[in-house]
Design a protein around this motif. Structure first.
Motif, PDB file in Angstrom:
ATOM      1  N   GLU A  73      30.752  66.666  98.934  1.00 27.22           N
ATOM      2  CA  GLU A  73      31.154  67.974  99.448  1.00 27.22           C
ATOM      3  C   GLU A  73      30.554  68.228 100.825  1.00 27.22           C
ATOM      4  N   ILE A  76      32.645  66.307 103.213  1.00 21.02           N
ATOM      5  CA  ILE A  76      33.911  67.007 103.485  1.00 21.02           C
ATOM      6  C   ILE A  76      33.689  68.106 104.514  1.00 21.02           C
ATOM      7  N   SER A  77      32.594  68.834 104.357  1.00 18.18           N
ATOM      8  CA  SER A  77      32.320  69.948 105.268  1.00 18.18           C
ATOM      9  C   SER A  77      31.996  69.460 106.679  1.00 18.18           C
ATOM     10  N   PRO A 103      41.758  71.548 102.023  1.00 16.47           N
ATOM     11  CA  PRO A 103      41.909  70.105 101.802  1.00 16.47           C
ATOM     12  C   PRO A 103      42.541  69.770 100.464  1.00 16.47           C
ATOM     13  N   VAL A 110      37.118  73.539  97.432  1.00 14.29           N
ATOM     14  CA  VAL A 110      36.743  72.440  98.330  1.00 14.29           C
ATOM     15  C   VAL A 110      37.050  72.811  99.778  1.00 14.29           C
ATOM     16  N   GLY A 111      36.082  72.563 100.647  1.00 12.73           N
ATOM     17  CA  GLY A 111      36.311  72.749 102.062  1.00 12.73           C
ATOM     18  C   GLY A 111      35.910  74.123 102.525  1.00 12.73           C
ATOM     19  N   VAL A 113      36.963  71.890 106.230  1.00 14.50           N
ATOM     20  CA  VAL A 113      36.256  70.904 107.043  1.00 14.50           C
ATOM     21  C   VAL A 113      35.645  71.609 108.247  1.00 14.50           C
ATOM     22  N   LEU A 309      39.099  61.893 104.730  1.00 14.46           N
ATOM     23  CA  LEU A 309      39.064  63.132 103.946  1.00 14.46           C
ATOM     24  C   LEU A 309      39.654  62.921 102.556  1.00 14.46           C
ATOM     25  N   LEU A 312      37.351  61.022 100.264  1.00 16.01           N
ATOM     26  CA  LEU A 312      36.287  61.915  99.777  1.00 16.01           C
ATOM     27  C   LEU A 312      36.801  62.773  98.627  1.00 16.01           C
ATOM     28  N   LEU A 313      38.033  63.253  98.768  1.00 13.37           N
ATOM     29  CA  LEU A 313      38.610  64.098  97.710  1.00 13.37           C
ATOM     30  C   LEU A 313      38.828  63.294  96.434  1.00 13.37           C
ATOM     31  N   ARG A 316      35.529  62.737  94.835  1.00  7.66           N
ATOM     32  CA  ARG A 316      35.024  63.984  94.245  1.00  7.66           C
ATOM     33  C   ARG A 316      35.754  64.265  92.931  1.00  7.66           C
TER      34      ARG A 316
END
Lengths: 333, 291, 491
Positions: A73, A76-77, A103, A110-111, A113, A309, A312-313, A316
């Motif tokens: 996370e 992602i940020s 995202p 989530v997010g 970014v 991205l 990463l998702l 996650r």
């Protein structure tokens, strides 16, 4: 300065002096150029073999379970969601902005970014699309990616981006000047761009793939920081090799030493070739082991990426659902 | 042993193997579209790809592209790759024995023994990769405050003409690879089936694409192209027809190729290290000593 | 909001990555309750029937019982080795011996994780090291020396040298499997047969290696493993059927062995203690030098005979180096050896921990200032935190005696001459490190350092092709490379 600066890290008075002398407005001042070169050559060298084995050892760190979700996370940020193509239509930029704010439509937690990174002529559109959201707009400028143009053109490029609302400017250094040993010229240009940025944050792209040696990466990092960079950034993404772990480690060490000398916090942005969550976590491990805790934040560390991205998702999703997500579970942009 | 590739006893038609060139890690037909006929196991006629000079050109380009990466591998790593090939040949020893029997006309026991000897020879050369420095390197006691040392490095792209036997092929190809060179092997009229099968063993071992390239063709047609090719740095002529050697040696002079040529070698004895040492360049480094 | 952005929003300290425990699975290795001696190709109980425990130093829990070999067991093992030498191994063509040793190398590679886990459990070293260093190197030594078995005529000019006979080999607890490989691989390649005695506290990986010998179909008697303590080793060394003794361990025991063998005609090599200087010049690549210092002394908890235990820093950068070193040490992770993120494992035994503590106290008593990283130590097990001593003078005990633990003594020098003088001012001479970007100075230093290995801008590097061994009271003979074969060949 060369004598005392030769050891360990530069002696405290050396840096402000260098900053004042070379961050000014006089390119090619002979004396200044020579002492800047002396200062840079006095920085301790980087041993390639030792550096690379340290980076490889850190790459074996294992991040598991709850830490992994937080790391994903966090990553992602930290993404600067990027599109830098000649074919960037308004539609493409709008899609990217939507993805940056949301995202994962299935999980609005989530997010978002950190930023969207586009060419200057797409800034106003991106700004409008992102209005009301915390997502920043970064513009590449200064005749990106080669940097081969007149300074006036580069500055106009920057001013146009800032006028259009860019929150951040990603400039490229003049690698030709750097490789020709014209360090003062490189520094001067960065200083000019910094002024043109006004309130916008300046990220200075070193294009490490063209600098060839780790010693050069270290020197270029120092020039950028002395010139006023808010971030130093590895690559444009248009030259191979782009970001690598050892290059990032050299830059993080430079940032850490600069912070010790001056107290100023300079961020690091790694860009190019970072496509998997595993890669991203390795960079975060590097930050964790090399820099003070403040750097574990998007205000001081970024990933310049696009396809990263979604990986990463997906990872996650694995952590939250216990099974791997599929490629079509997330929007492509 | 001796099962015919065309049919087996139960009336089943067997699937015959197409014999191709091995260039840049891929099996390809000759760009010329030609093939020639060889006698395979059981006396069966087999079509073998017939390489042209353009195939030589492609193989040399592939080898040259691979050279930096292959020669930069650690000697330990190269040794393991040669050893891996020995493992792959051992696991195909039945097939090789049949081919040796068909091509070399020796008895079955002799054919098996030759395959075993070939496996052992790859193992022997696998052990040389990280030991050749013990023979070819030195620290030189020069008179003065200098550290002076000499090291062998690979010569580069080496072309080898394949002898007619599996053991012969092994004895010319393995030393070239052990020294860190890349190879283009040209198998001639005799032994081309063995060479083509060796290519399959190479392809399933850990040799990276382009490091070993294996062509089958006609030596009189290809010898001139190979010996004058300026992208080739060394030549092993031991497997070349005797009447073609003089011309090949003079062709080699055009780009000062290193040439290894042996009259009528007996491949059964251990070959020694002269081939390995023939395809290295010795580099001497001077470095001052002082505070 | 994600947890990351929550932290930011709440103005909390930014998130640091926690490496959750990532233990390597113990399930890959099956530890038996009781281990026997490996003699003549079989696992056999000791004639006198004694067993001793081996424990996990990270938990103090017993792992297994291991056979205690008496003199009669040693005699059996040497007898089996002699028969195998005469009848099988020495008459065998070198290329066949080679293939056995290649097989062993391959099986070690195939069973790598099993060996690594077992080594970390029995020894206490971090899995990162056993997995990335000990086991791959052990395989590499077998692979390298396998290649020599059929090339003995190239070892030196002159007639082809023959093997010596039965080698009696006694190895330490710091690199149990790797030391076994260093001893067995060259001995077997040269055509000798072996009786190996692993250290009392770390016998398990050698016994797993014995299983690998069985799997490789190594002929019975070629390699035998007798477990036990000092008395077993003494019996092996003294056995008249042994033609060659190789010992790695303390200088004290090495001296005893050399004395005992006097006049016996047995060939001997000794790899003993060290007190290496790691020398940092002011033009060193500083970030890598710090890593090199850490690797030099804290690798394997400092249980390394060539450890860079004396840090000699050019006075002009001493404060900066110590400051950077402390910052770096604060990031070292001490704990469960099987955790993939662990940097510092357990001290191998209670006795060794006691010795480290005693010498540290002496260091403080003599005026040294001790500093340890603040890492928490587990409650059970044997642990010692990474420690740095400053204000150490060359006369102090901790600057002279081998501690064999994670304790670094920092001293300074002014000139290259003084660095050499101080580095050489010890009875030992195993290794040294030099850190400078100036090539000519590296060579100048290397010429003058009285040490068997000099590492320049690196430290604790090992390779089967590279000879290793000491000057002075660090021993004689070399292991590794072509030189390593000489010890196992007729003169």
């Amino acid at each position: 300065m060369t004598g005392s600066a030769a050891q360990g890290s530069p002696s405290p008075p050396a840096v402000p002096e260098a900053s004042a002398a070379f961050g000014g407005h006089a390119p090619g001042v002979r004396e200044g150029g020579e002492s800047l070169a002396g200062f840079l050559r006095g920085l301790p060298g980087v041993d390639q073999t030792g550096l690379e084995s340290r980076a490889a050892a850190l790459a074996t760190r294992s991040v598991k379970a709850g830490s992994k979700i937080r790391a994903l996370e966090l990553a992602i940020s930290m993404v600067d969601l990027t599109t830098l193509e000649g074919s960037d239509t308004p539609g493409k930029v709008r899609a990217l902005c939507a993805k940056a704010m949301l995202p994962d439509a299935a999980d609005p937690a989530v997010g978002p970014v950190a930023a969207v990174c586009v060419y200057p002529d797409r800034v106003s559109l991106a700004k409008a699309e992102l209005s009301g959201s915390p997502v920043l707009v970064a513009a590449v400028a200064t005749a990106f990616p080669s940097g081969r143009s007149q300074l006036a053109v580069k500055l106009a490029d920057v001013e146009a981006a800032v006028t259009a609302g860019a929150d951040e400017v990603d400039m490229v250094i003049d690698r030709a000047a750097f490789l020709a040993g014209e360090y003062a010229h490189v520094l001067f240009e960065i200083g000019e761009v910094k002024k043109a940025c006004g309130g916008a944050h300046l990220k200075v792209i070193l294009e490490t793939g063209e600098l060839a040696t780790y010693d050069n990466v270290k020197r270029a990092s120092w020039i950028a920081m002395l010139g006023g960079a808010d971030f130093i950034k590895t690559s444009t993404g248009k030259v191979a090799p782009a970001s690598t772990l050892p290059v990032a480690l050299v830059m993080m060490e430079a940032v850490r030493e600069y912070h010790r000398e001056t107290g100023r916090l300079v961020g690091v942005k790694v860009a190019g070739g970072i496509r998997t969550a595993k890669d991203a976590i390795r960079y975060l491990v590097l930050v964790n082991e090399t820099l003070p805790a403040q750097w574990m934040d998007r205000s001081l560390f970024r990933f310049g990426a696009s396809s990263l991205l979604n990986d990463l998702l997906i990872q996650r999703y694995k952590q939250t659902h216990g099974a791997y997500g599929g490629p079509d579970d997330f929007s492509l942009e | 042993m001796g099962s015919k590739p065309t049919s087996s006893g139960n009336g089943r038609l067997s699937v015959a193997k197409t014999r191709k060139l091995y260039i840049d890690g891929a099996f390809v037909r000759s760009e010329s579209g030609r093939s020639f006929v060889e006698t395979g196991p059981g006396g069966v006629a087999v079509n073998v790809a017939w390489a042209s000079r353009k195939d030589v050109r492609d193989a040399v380009s592939a080898a040259r592209r691979r050279l930096p990466a292959w020669s930069a591998l650690t000697a330990y790593n190269r040794g393991q790759i040669l050893y891996r090939l020995a493992e792959m040949i051992e696991s195909r020893s039945g097939e090789f024995a049949e081919l040796v029997l068909a091509q070399e006309g020796c008895g079955e026991a002799a054919a098996r023994a030759e395959v075993e000897a070939a496996v052992d020879r790859w193992v022997w050369y696998a052990g040389w990769t990280d030991k050749i420095g013990h023979l070819a390197a030195s620290v030189n006691p020069v008179a003065g405050p200098y550290f002076n040392f000499s090291l062998p490095e690979p010569t580069g792209v080496v072309a080898v003409f394949a002898p007619a036997s599996l053991l012969g092929i092994t004895s010319v190809l393995a030393p070239v690879m052990a020294a860190g060179n890349v190879a283009v092997m040209v198998a001639g009229e005799r032994g081309s089936l063995v060479a083509a099968s060796l290519a399959e063993a190479v392809a399933t071992s850990d040799f990276p694409a382009g490091s070993v390239n294996i062509l089958t063709g006609r030596q009189p047609e290809l010898a001139g192209t190979v010996s004058t090719h300026r992208g080739i740095d060394g030549l092993d002529l031991s497997g070349l027809l005797p009447e073609l050697r003089a011309e090949a040696e003079s062709g080699a002079a055009g780009s000062v190729k290193r040439v290894f040529s042996e009259g009528a070698p007996d491949w059964t004895g251990l070959p020694g290290v002269s081939r390995v040492l023939s395809f290295v360049e010795v580099k001497t480094v001077w470095h001052p000593i002082g505070i | 909001m994600t947890s990351a952005s929550n932290d930011r929003a709440a103005g909390n300290a930014p998130l640091a990555i926690e490496y959750a425990p990532a233990p390597e699975s113990k399930a890959v290795v099956n530890i038996r309750e009781r281990y026997q001696l490996f003699i003549d190709g079989s696992f056999v109980p000791p004639l006198q029937g004694g067993y001793f425990p081996t424990i996990n130093p990270a938990t103090e829990e017993p792992l297994a019982e291991v056979a205690l070999a008496g003199e009669d067991d040693v005699d059996r093992a040497v007898g089996a080795a002699r028969r195998a030498f005469d009848e099988v191994w020495s008459p065998m063509p070198g290329r066949e011996r080679a293939k056995y040793i290649f097989r062993i190398a391959r099986i070690i590679q195939e069973r790598a994780r099993e060996l690594a886990v077992l080594e970390s459990i029995d020894n206490g070293k971090p899995i990162r090291e056993s997995r990335d260093v000990d086991v791959p190197l052990a395989a590499a030594y077998f692979f390298y020396y396998a290649g020599w078995a059929d090339k003995l005529e190239y070892v030196r000019p002159g007639p082809v040298p023959g093997p010596i006979g039965v080698a009696g080999q006694v190895i330490p607890w710091n690199f149990p499997l790797l030391m076994a490989a260093w001893k067995l691989a060259p001995a077997l390649a040269a055509g000798n047969t072996c009786v190996l005695k692993p250290a009392e506290t770390t016998p398990l990986s050698a016994l797993l290696l014995a299983e690998i010998f069985q799997q490789a179909e190594l002929p019975p008697g070629v390699a035998n493993i007798v477990t036990g303590a000092g008395a077993t080793g003494a019996a092996l060394v003294a056995h008249p059927g042994v033609g060659k003794v190789a010992f790695t361990g303390s200088t004290e025991v090495g001296k005893q062995i050399q004395g005992e063998l006097a006049g016996s005609g047995k060939r001997l090599t000794l790899e003993l203690g060290g007190k290496a200087a790691n020398i940092i010049f002011d033009d060193a690549p500083i970030e890598q030098a710090i890593e090199g210092i850490v690797n030099g002394i804290y690798f394997n908890q400092g249980h390394v005979c060539c450890a860079g235990s004396r840090l000699l820093v050019q006075e002009s950068i001493a404060d900066e180096v110590v400051e950077r070193l402390r910052r770096r040490l604060a990031t070292l992770r001490l704990g469960d050896p099987l955790d993939k993120n662990t940097d510092i494992g357990a001290i191998n035994s209670a006795a060794q921990l006691e010795k480290i503590r005693r010498l540290s106290k002496t260091g403080e008593a003599e005026g040294g200032i001790s500093w340890s990283s603040g890492c928490a130590l587990p409650e059970r097990g044997y642990w010692f935190p990474p420690t740095v001593f400053t204000k150490v003078e060359p006369a102090h005990t901790i600057a002279r005696e081998e501690i064999f633990g994670p304790v670094l003594s920092v001293m300074t020098f002014r000139t290259p001459e003084e660095a050499v003088q101080r580095a050489n001012n010890t009875v030992y001479g195993l290794s040294a490190g030099v850190w400078t970007e100036k090539g000519s100075r590296i060579l100048w230093m290397a010429e003058r350092l009285r040490a068997g290995v000099v590492w320049a801008n690196t430290y604790n590097r090992f390779d089967p092709a590279s000879p290793f061994g000491g000057f002075k009271e660090s021993g004689f003979g070399r292991e590794g490379g072509r030189h390593g074969l000489e010890a196992y060949l007729e003169r």
